[in-house]
Design an enzyme around this catalytic site. Sequence first.
Site, PDB file in Angstrom:
ATOM      1  N   ASP A   1     -10.855   3.307   4.535  1.00 46.76           N
ATOM      2  CA  ASP A   1     -11.290   1.916   4.382  1.00 46.76           C
ATOM      3  C   ASP A   1     -12.821   1.801   4.376  1.00 46.76           C
ATOM      4  OD1 ASP A   1      -9.422   0.026   3.851  1.00 46.76           O
ATOM      5  OD2 ASP A   1      -8.889  -0.388   5.949  1.00 46.76           O
TER       6      ASP A   1
ATOM      7  N   GLN B   1      -4.123  -1.588   9.674  1.00 49.80           N
ATOM      8  CA  GLN B   1      -4.108  -2.896   9.006  1.00 49.80           C
ATOM      9  C   GLN B   1      -4.712  -3.957   9.930  1.00 49.80           C
ATOM     10  OE1 GLN B   1      -3.126  -3.502   5.756  1.00 49.80           O
ATOM     11  NE2 GLN B   1      -3.987  -5.525   6.117  1.00 49.80           N
TER      12      GLN B   1
ATOM     13  N   LYS C   1       0.841  -1.202   0.000  1.00 53.66           N
ATOM     14  CA  LYS C   1       0.000   0.000   0.000  1.00 53.66           C
ATOM     15  C   LYS C   1       0.877   1.254   0.000  1.00 53.66           C
ATOM     16  CE  LYS C   1      -3.811  -2.404   2.181  1.00 53.66           C
ATOM     17  NZ  LYS C   1      -4.517  -2.793   3.404  1.00 53.66           N
TER      18      LYS C   1
END
Length: 284
Positions: A120, A97, A53
């Site tokens: 997200d 994460q 990422k």
Amino acid sequence: MAEIIDGKAEAAKVREETAAAVEAFRGEFGYAPGLATVLVGDDAASATYVRNKRRSCAKAGIESLHHELPGDVSQQEIVSLVEQLNERSDAHGILVQLPLPKGIDSRAVLNAISPDKDVDGLHPVSQGRLMAGEDGLRPCTPLGVMRLLDSIGTELKGARAVVVGRSLLVGKPVALLLLERHATVTLCHSRTEDLPGEVGRADIVVAAVGLPEFVQGEWIRDGSVVIDVGINRLEDGRLVGDVDFESCSQRASHITPVPGGVGPMTVAMLLSNTVTAARRLATR
Ligand code: NAP
């Protein structure tokens, strides 16, 4: 024989568009959008995902602010870090994460992220905005599914769509995004009666089940579009989706492969969400 929907190529397009949007943003506001990543513990797969990422951010011109915390950190310490990032003007997106180490309540950590930086799209406020049809950040994988459907010009209005799987991460938001675009949506799950019958009525099938090669070709309608969100590693090392690709591609008009379908879209949409978040923060 179905046409393959090329997720790699579409993701590359999204990345190009995002890099151009970053340039335009920088020209307008004098700084680049920034994504803060938080990695807790030493899970190798999570470390790889975060590295990818960050690398993708760099390629698109997005600043990456990385934070690593040891595996024995307390929940409160993670939440405190998230709260600091909420305040920082150079972090426009925050990504924690998952999975977090055992004993940490992931929900509590995700809920601490400011909804305006929730790239997200998993915060309850983001989910509520999606439900209400309000502007907001949408989850990345579902956005990727929609972009792939659009990439082949799928008519969504009035189409019958069946989503198999009702997770907060994939199934439910995909169903809401399809509904927003005027598809008639059926959301199936483990207690659905006659799943083959439901799938057989669909013009569009989205599979997010977590069971390897689960959706069978004989279930699906000739000419349907099949989007396979699944990622399953078999004992022999092969990576397969939640759809039996061989049999489904005999009947579908279009189908995503695994790997190379939905997978590459997720990170691409994360980059795109980061620019969206930065622009919303800069202009409110
Ligand atoms: P999940 O949270 O485990 O949810 C799975 C869903 O499938 C649940 O709603 C479950 O129903 C349903 N299900 C399970 N067995 C079923 C059955 N026999 N018949 C019908 N429905 C059944 O999984 P997820 O997080 O949504 O992920 C789904 C898949 O997508 C996984 O393979 C995952 O690896 C993959 N994934 C890929 C990406 C990407 O970037 N490409 C991102 C996220 C996830 P109940 O609710 O009734 O239990």
